[in-house]
Write a protein that holds these residues in place. Sequence first.
Motif, PDB file in Angstrom:
ATOM      1  N   ASP A 108      -2.489  18.152  -0.312  1.00 46.95           N
ATOM      2  CA  ASP A 108      -2.823  19.175   0.699  1.00 46.95           C
ATOM      3  C   ASP A 108      -4.247  19.750   0.457  1.00 46.95           C
ATOM      4  O   ASP A 108      -4.415  20.789   0.276  1.00 46.95           O
ATOM      5  CB  ASP A 108      -1.790  20.378   0.601  1.00 46.95           C
ATOM      6  CG  ASP A 108      -0.662  19.998   1.239  1.00 46.95           C
ATOM      7  OD1 ASP A 108      -0.602  18.997   2.179  1.00 46.95           O
ATOM      8  OD2 ASP A 108       0.399  20.396   0.753  1.00 46.95           O
ATOM      9  N   LEU A 132       4.623   8.073  -8.047  1.00 46.06           N
ATOM     10  CA  LEU A 132       4.590   7.457  -6.709  1.00 46.06           C
ATOM     11  C   LEU A 132       6.053   7.012  -6.522  1.00 46.06           C
ATOM     12  O   LEU A 132       6.864   6.601  -7.526  1.00 46.06           O
ATOM     13  CB  LEU A 132       3.758   6.211  -6.809  1.00 46.06           C
ATOM     14  CG  LEU A 132       2.277   6.220  -6.625  1.00 46.06           C
ATOM     15  CD1 LEU A 132       1.525   4.856  -6.967  1.00 46.06           C
ATOM     16  CD2 LEU A 132       2.045   6.571  -5.269  1.00 46.06           C
ATOM     17  N   GLY A 133       6.307   6.682  -5.301  1.00 44.52           N
ATOM     18  CA  GLY A 133       7.809   6.070  -4.752  1.00 44.52           C
ATOM     19  C   GLY A 133       7.775   4.713  -5.168  1.00 44.52           C
ATOM     20  O   GLY A 133       6.895   4.107  -5.420  1.00 44.52           O
ATOM     21  N   GLU A 137      -4.669   9.754   1.660  1.00 43.73           N
ATOM     22  CA  GLU A 137      -5.359   9.940   3.090  1.00 43.73           C
ATOM     23  C   GLU A 137      -5.152  11.418   3.317  1.00 43.73           C
ATOM     24  O   GLU A 137      -4.194  12.099   2.819  1.00 43.73           O
ATOM     25  CB  GLU A 137      -4.536   9.381   4.138  1.00 43.73           C
ATOM     26  CG  GLU A 137      -4.972   7.786   4.203  1.00 43.73           C
ATOM     27  CD  GLU A 137      -4.102   7.249   5.418  1.00 43.73           C
ATOM     28  OE1 GLU A 137      -4.801   6.711   6.346  1.00 43.73           O
ATOM     29  OE2 GLU A 137      -2.902   7.248   5.078  1.00 43.73           O
ATOM     30  N   VAL A 178       0.753  -1.150  -0.068  1.00 39.51           N
ATOM     31  CA  VAL A 178       0.206   0.043   0.200  1.00 39.51           C
ATOM     32  C   VAL A 178       0.784   1.294   0.104  1.00 39.51           C
ATOM     33  O   VAL A 178       1.748   1.527   0.751  1.00 39.51           O
ATOM     34  CB  VAL A 178      -0.947  -0.077   1.245  1.00 39.51           C
ATOM     35  CG1 VAL A 178      -2.052   1.326   1.308  1.00 39.51           C
ATOM     36  CG2 VAL A 178      -1.771  -1.323   1.403  1.00 39.51           C
ATOM     37  N   HIS A 179       0.703   2.217  -0.826  1.00 40.81           N
ATOM     38  CA  HIS A 179       1.265   3.449  -0.978  1.00 40.81           C
ATOM     39  C   HIS A 179       0.403   4.418  -0.045  1.00 40.81           C
ATOM     40  O   HIS A 179      -0.657   4.716  -0.515  1.00 40.81           O
ATOM     41  CB  HIS A 179       1.566   4.087  -2.072  1.00 40.81           C
ATOM     42  CG  HIS A 179       2.246   3.131  -3.196  1.00 40.81           C
ATOM     43  ND1 HIS A 179       3.559   3.450  -3.469  1.00 40.81           N
ATOM     44  CD2 HIS A 179       1.996   2.186  -3.921  1.00 40.81           C
ATOM     45  CE1 HIS A 179       4.008   2.555  -4.251  1.00 40.81           C
ATOM     46  NE2 HIS A 179       3.029   1.743  -4.577  1.00 40.81           N
ATOM     47  N   ARG A 180       0.921   4.707   1.022  1.00 36.52           N
ATOM     48  CA  ARG A 180      -0.006   5.523   1.855  1.00 36.52           C
ATOM     49  C   ARG A 180       0.424   7.044   1.490  1.00 36.52           C
ATOM     50  O   ARG A 180       1.512   7.284   1.831  1.00 36.52           O
ATOM     51  CB  ARG A 180       0.335   5.085   3.449  1.00 36.52           C
ATOM     52  CG  ARG A 180      -0.615   4.161   3.886  1.00 36.52           C
ATOM     53  CD  ARG A 180      -0.431   4.096   5.354  1.00 36.52           C
ATOM     54  NE  ARG A 180      -1.461   4.513   6.162  1.00 36.52           N
ATOM     55  CZ  ARG A 180      -1.555   4.454   7.471  1.00 36.52           C
ATOM     56  NH1 ARG A 180      -1.173   3.613   7.834  1.00 36.52           N
ATOM     57  NH2 ARG A 180      -2.786   5.206   7.993  1.00 36.52           N
ATOM     58  N   VAL A 181      -0.539   7.669   1.105  1.00 41.08           N
ATOM     59  CA  VAL A 181      -0.070   9.040   0.594  1.00 41.08           C
ATOM     60  C   VAL A 181      -0.612  10.187   1.236  1.00 41.08           C
ATOM     61  O   VAL A 181      -1.986  10.058   1.467  1.00 41.08           O
ATOM     62  CB  VAL A 181      -0.453   9.257  -0.970  1.00 41.08           C
ATOM     63  CG1 VAL A 181      -0.390  10.510  -1.377  1.00 41.08           C
ATOM     64  CG2 VAL A 181       0.073   8.307  -2.016  1.00 41.08           C
ATOM     65  N   ARG A 182       0.014  10.883   2.144  1.00 41.86           N
ATOM     66  CA  ARG A 182      -0.651  12.008   2.662  1.00 41.86           C
ATOM     67  C   ARG A 182      -0.102  13.435   2.333  1.00 41.86           C
ATOM     68  O   ARG A 182      -0.296  14.457   3.128  1.00 41.86           O
ATOM     69  CB  ARG A 182      -0.283  11.819   4.138  1.00 41.86           C
ATOM     70  CG  ARG A 182      -0.895  10.511   4.842  1.00 41.86           C
ATOM     71  CD  ARG A 182      -0.579  10.526   6.338  1.00 41.86           C
ATOM     72  NE  ARG A 182      -1.417   9.668   6.868  1.00 41.86           N
ATOM     73  CZ  ARG A 182      -1.404   9.405   8.240  1.00 41.86           C
ATOM     74  NH1 ARG A 182      -0.679   9.986   9.155  1.00 41.86           N
ATOM     75  NH2 ARG A 182      -2.447   8.473   8.726  1.00 41.86           N
ATOM     76  N   PHE A 183       0.255  13.469   1.118  1.00 43.12           N
ATOM     77  CA  PHE A 183       0.922  14.874   0.606  1.00 43.12           C
ATOM     78  C   PHE A 183      -0.236  15.606  -0.092  1.00 43.12           C
ATOM     79  O   PHE A 183       0.151  16.513  -0.972  1.00 43.12           O
ATOM     80  CB  PHE A 183       2.229  14.640  -0.040  1.00 43.12           C
ATOM     81  CG  PHE A 183       2.367  13.742  -1.081  1.00 43.12           C
ATOM     82  CD1 PHE A 183       1.832  13.674  -2.279  1.00 43.12           C
ATOM     83  CD2 PHE A 183       3.075  12.423  -0.619  1.00 43.12           C
ATOM     84  CE1 PHE A 183       2.032  12.882  -3.133  1.00 43.12           C
ATOM     85  CE2 PHE A 183       3.088  11.523  -1.386  1.00 43.12           C
ATOM     86  CZ  PHE A 183       2.622  11.657  -2.974  1.00 43.12           C
ATOM     87  N   PRO A 197       8.376   9.668  -3.610  1.00 43.56           N
ATOM     88  CA  PRO A 197       7.305  10.286  -4.485  1.00 43.56           C
ATOM     89  C   PRO A 197       7.765  11.670  -5.106  1.00 43.56           C
ATOM     90  O   PRO A 197       8.440  12.419  -4.485  1.00 43.56           O
ATOM     91  CB  PRO A 197       6.237  10.461  -3.923  1.00 43.56           C
ATOM     92  CG  PRO A 197       6.428  10.336  -2.443  1.00 43.56           C
ATOM     93  CD  PRO A 197       7.586   9.520  -2.322  1.00 43.56           C
ATOM     94  N   PHE A 206      -6.552   2.411   7.563  1.00 44.06           N
ATOM     95  CA  PHE A 206      -6.602   3.941   7.036  1.00 44.06           C
ATOM     96  C   PHE A 206      -7.801   4.665   7.484  1.00 44.06           C
ATOM     97  O   PHE A 206      -8.923   4.136   7.763  1.00 44.06           O
ATOM     98  CB  PHE A 206      -6.336   3.829   5.456  1.00 44.06           C
ATOM     99  CG  PHE A 206      -5.607   2.621   5.040  1.00 44.06           C
ATOM    100  CD1 PHE A 206      -4.217   2.836   5.277  1.00 44.06           C
ATOM    101  CD2 PHE A 206      -6.084   1.663   4.421  1.00 44.06           C
ATOM    102  CE1 PHE A 206      -3.423   1.971   4.791  1.00 44.06           C
ATOM    103  CE2 PHE A 206      -5.287   0.751   4.128  1.00 44.06           C
ATOM    104  CZ  PHE A 206      -3.718   0.858   4.265  1.00 44.06           C
TER     105      PHE A 206
END
Lengths: 686, 682
Positions: free
Chosen positions: A13, A359-360, A665, A6-11, A378, A647
């Motif tokens: 904004d 994605l990273g 997220e 899972v790529h958890r992305v929080r950037f 990323p 999540f």
Amino acid sequence: MGEFKVHRVRFFDYMPSGIRALAFNRDIERIAVARMDGSVEVFHCSDRFFQEKIIPGREQCGIEGLSWVGERLFSAGLNGGITEYDLTNQKVKYTVDAYGGPIWTIAGNQQGTHLAVGCEDGTVKLFEVNEDKIQFERNLDRQKSRIISLSWHPSGSKIAAGMMDMIQIFNVETGHSVHRLLADRGVGTSRSKECVVWSVVYLSDGTIISGDSVGMVKLWDDQTGTLIKSHNVTKCDVLALSVSQNEDSLVAGTSEGTVVQFQFISMVLGKDDKEWVRTRTFKNHTHDIRAVAEITTAVVSGGMDAQLVVRPLLDKVEVRSAASALRKIHFPHRRLVSCARKSGLMLFQYPGHLELWRLGESEGKGMPGSSLFVKRNPEKLLHLKVKGEDHIRCSAVSPCGEWIVYSTASSLRLYRLHCDNNNVSITKISKLPMVLSSANQLCFSSDSSHLFSASTQSSVHLVSLSQSGCKFVGTLKPKSGERTIGFGVLHIIEDGKWLASANSDHEVHIYNLQTRKAHCTVPVYSSAVTAMGIHPTTNCLFMMYADQQMCEYSIEQKQYTDWSRMVQRKGLHRFWMERDTPCLNVMFNPQHPSHVILHDTYMLCIIDQSLPLPDDKTQFYNQLTLKSLPEEQRKSHSHAFKVCKTFKDILCVELMSDQSLVVVERPLEDVASQLPAPIKQKKFAT
Amino acid sequence: MATLYEGYTLCGVGPVQNSSNIGILGVEQGRDIDYVLVTDSSRSITVYKVSDQKPTGSWSVKQGQIISCPAVFNTQSQEYVVVTDDRVVRVWKEDDVNLEKAFKATVSADVLRVLSATDSEPVVLFCCGAVRFLDSLLASPQQPIEDVLTEDEIIRGEHCLYVQRFNPNTLVKHRIETEPGLSAPISFSATCRGSNIHLLYLYLNGSVYESVLPFRSSSTGAEGVQALSCSLCLSLPLGEEKLMSGAAVVLDEAHVAVIGFPHPSAGACKDYLCIWNTHFQTLQASKEMAGRIYSQLWCYSGKLYVPHGKMLSVIPFDCQKSSLAAAMGKLKQTSRSGKDFSSDIYEMLTCKNRKTCQNTFCLIFKPLQMDCSLVEDVQAEVGEFIRRAPQADLQLAAGRVALELVSRSQTDANFYPQCAFLQLLETRYLCYSVCPELLSLAMVKKDFHLCQIAFQIFSDIPEAVTCACLKAILSTPDLEMETVNLDTDSVIFMKELTQAHSRSDEEGGQLNGFCPPALESDVSDTPSNKLQRDPLSLDMSCPVGLHKGALLNEVLQTAYSDRSLLPHLKDLTVPQVIVFLQYLRFLYFKYSHDAHKQIRALRTPSISQIIDWVCLLLDAHFTVLAVAPEAKRLVFDLHKFVRSQVKLYAELGKIEGSLQVLKNSKQSEDFGMYAIQVIELF
């Protein structure tokens, strides 16, 4: 069952915009919400507050008030114009300048004939509501200070106007002021400050209720022009008032974030001698409440903290159910993120720009629950600003990652992305076909060869994409020929054979892409479709509804599948039905054809159609139990709904081609930290 | 329990050249655990594949050259290293055929040994005491070697221990503090456990001492000699014959293999390989070795290498983690005559050279040897002895005294010094294996008080004896039992337990908040009166008397291993089994009702002990209980109760995962803006 990377992305904004105004339409059970950024949203109150329509805002439009007239929605704002919205096409219909400077308030009478706006120049302007437009009628007597708030007497003969330090009562007929009610300024240092009457409510018995910047809710008699009673609600401002339809309950929103309820009840039991009594206080906001609305069974409030809170009034709720629970709506019920599944790109849609991210990459393997080493972080590839003042309505990136498209209310732009090594450049595709002037919804085909655009005029346009440019191929129209509007969801299946579109009338049309003809229509269900997907191998259309029901419809056989019938027969688990956010995406895992992947704001769920459905006695959230059970016992305890609650505050989940999941997220704490500071309140012992 | 398996001969040993050392210089670990490197003094080095008992390679030095230390295998470079003629270091690989053509380097001082350890560079120990890493030495072979030892010292195993540490280089000299008058140890063994070095030395008098040396000692620059304290961990029995040689090697933290010392029960002159447990001082396994024994013994990866006679034998062994009960066993106390015994003690004490103690012994054994002496006198003497004897001596002597008293009691029916036994027991220096006859004597004399104390103190009662006691307790009528004087604490516990029952009966219900687990009401043959409604309150009276219950509680708390206990449990008769089961059920129900929590007692059987005993009893007498009509009700009740408990625990198990997450959730998962995680869905 399965492991996922899972790529958890929080950037991303994403900042929801603060709520400025609310307007409730009792007849159609819709509540309209105006936000600071000028966008207007319509929620369906009896369909789990599903966000049916979003009309994107524009720069500098500053809506100050909203008003329903019949089923028509008007807004007025600091730009001095009155705007009517085309709700079917989710766009601005027209804007009329009131020529009175910035408009602070707008109110329609109950008869639906007139709109009144309060202007900066001290005039109350009356507009006649015609069939397809509004027409300026006249000004009421001009006052010395700006008009902050307005309220019609239900009869339509009088208007109360809140201003600086006073309330004026106008006779609509003559246009003259009948009474002048002086609001007291605060004591002490605030004596020198003007008292702003932020909100007025005119009741049918002649009582005028005002909320002001001194923190008082005052009741006045319009016959004598005297103050009947005053309640000190807060030390700060009372910003908004709303009364229930039968005028027995009133709510006041304050800048402390509290909602105070008053009820018109008799002081002695059995006697008819009723008084307005302060009864309850709700605190669900952290910031100023800019708007409240008392709807039939709940209080809806919104303010600077950008959340729409639906607080049920349990004394008015007959059956307690999930539909009548406290509800906080933080995020739009649309997807703001689109993912290029094959190339690992994400497109973030902000009101005024788009961001494209890569994605990273991770290295090595990890145990479930662990984080992998991020080999490559990323990377933001593109920051695309919107031309013009309109905000973005919809956007998409093609699965191959080569095409980006977005649409505002006035224009649509298509870009081709060139990535070689680390150089990213885009070229705008000029000479778009005429049909691509604007779109409500955009989607690329899975092989990235076509663009589908749900237009404002009708149906879905089909445009082929190639190196040289794009070419209009055809339009998909529903069989019956009636005006149906592509709404919300649009999905193309893997082999490109079928296309389904759902519209705001809850209709779902299925088209055959090879013949470009309408194939069939799914039976209309009472709730709105929030997400849908076409299974790549079985060609079944899987639909999620706002009331949390789900249906699977076989396109080839033109009927609901057996599994869908079984779900309807057995019913869904109580916990599933009680979730209060709609499912926003339906995905399929090519490696497990029986799996359907869904998500809402708080969970990710995989439905395994091969497993038994849970009944109400079954433990629904059983992942932790299964985890602690030995392997061989899991089978007997597992059921079709595999819910992952790892999540939260999810904006988007997408299954990429490499079987990894992207979970975007937006933690509410992050949102809260970017809000302006709330009013400082003295706390005990600080 | 340790086991010595059937051994086999790895190779023959060349002609004996001198008397003390045989043809083998050393056995070292080869390139993996199946290979060993045997260096014999006749100029050759052979690599054996142990499992095949075959040599896989052999190298010899030229005539006139002498191999001066055992060859080792350098695991770092995969090369063999040997020193010839004291100063020539030779290094070669597996596929080198001729040792003469291999790399050699002449160093500037005499090398004593090359020591190899897995995963590290071999070290070279010089005769003068200096130590070098092999690689650094070979880099400049002619580097000066300092003298660590003073001129008159040689490395042989005197009373001093030099500890040299690398990084930082320190040298600490320790003096081994042993009993005065002991000659040099004949064998050493050192192991690293945790952060300590454990040194084991064997002396010719049969004492095995152990010293613990921390890796990092606090005194860094201490110039002087530090005292190294050591503790006696094993006293090997000595035969009649004077011993010439012997060796000991540490197998694990509890076991040591000793060769060259006689088996305690076999004739004195035989040469045995024995595995002793140093914790319990018990003999675990033994094997007779034919032929002459040398002071050589090696242990690599689960195999002992023993040169004896004219061969080198490989003896695989196995040391299991021993429970106390399992550690007992093979050491059968040989019955000795009183004379032998006292002379032994005399000998032991003289070698300790403590006069006071010796005098005390004389005081005791004089009356003991007089058959006509009164029980009271003996008891007084024993009391006096216990009071006056120093602790360390008491530990060894108490057992001998008890043994002597027991043997006399067995021969003389009128002689039974109960108080003396109790006094000896209270020293807590007795254990079952020291004096095995004591418990059976008490049983014969129906001395349940002594039994109870013994059960409390002995942690090593064999299962057969436990069972015999259990049988005796169960077969003694309650009336007779009530007159016995028992440990008050245990009796109070039983009283409270039975009273808790009657109290709750008076209140007509359970304790506050207790709700019995729901059972299916498929009890067809019970009338539904108030009592029967709660199936758990059925038959809650104690089926045995207080004193019998107290004794049974002691039995429940003994250590046992179920496999050994099971066959002995079958000796119980059916009525005994039923009574015991009823009692266990009573206890179990009581415990489930939480009644025991309010009773303060020092020793109470735990619920798992009760359950284990129930299971064992059911296993042992399953068929009998299945057909015995009087057991039907009992088994049925137990089944019902257990089923309800299983249900309860199954439900509790389901929430375990959630609770675990609650526990872990405190660790915040702040991973910033981006992370790639793995999730698993079930």
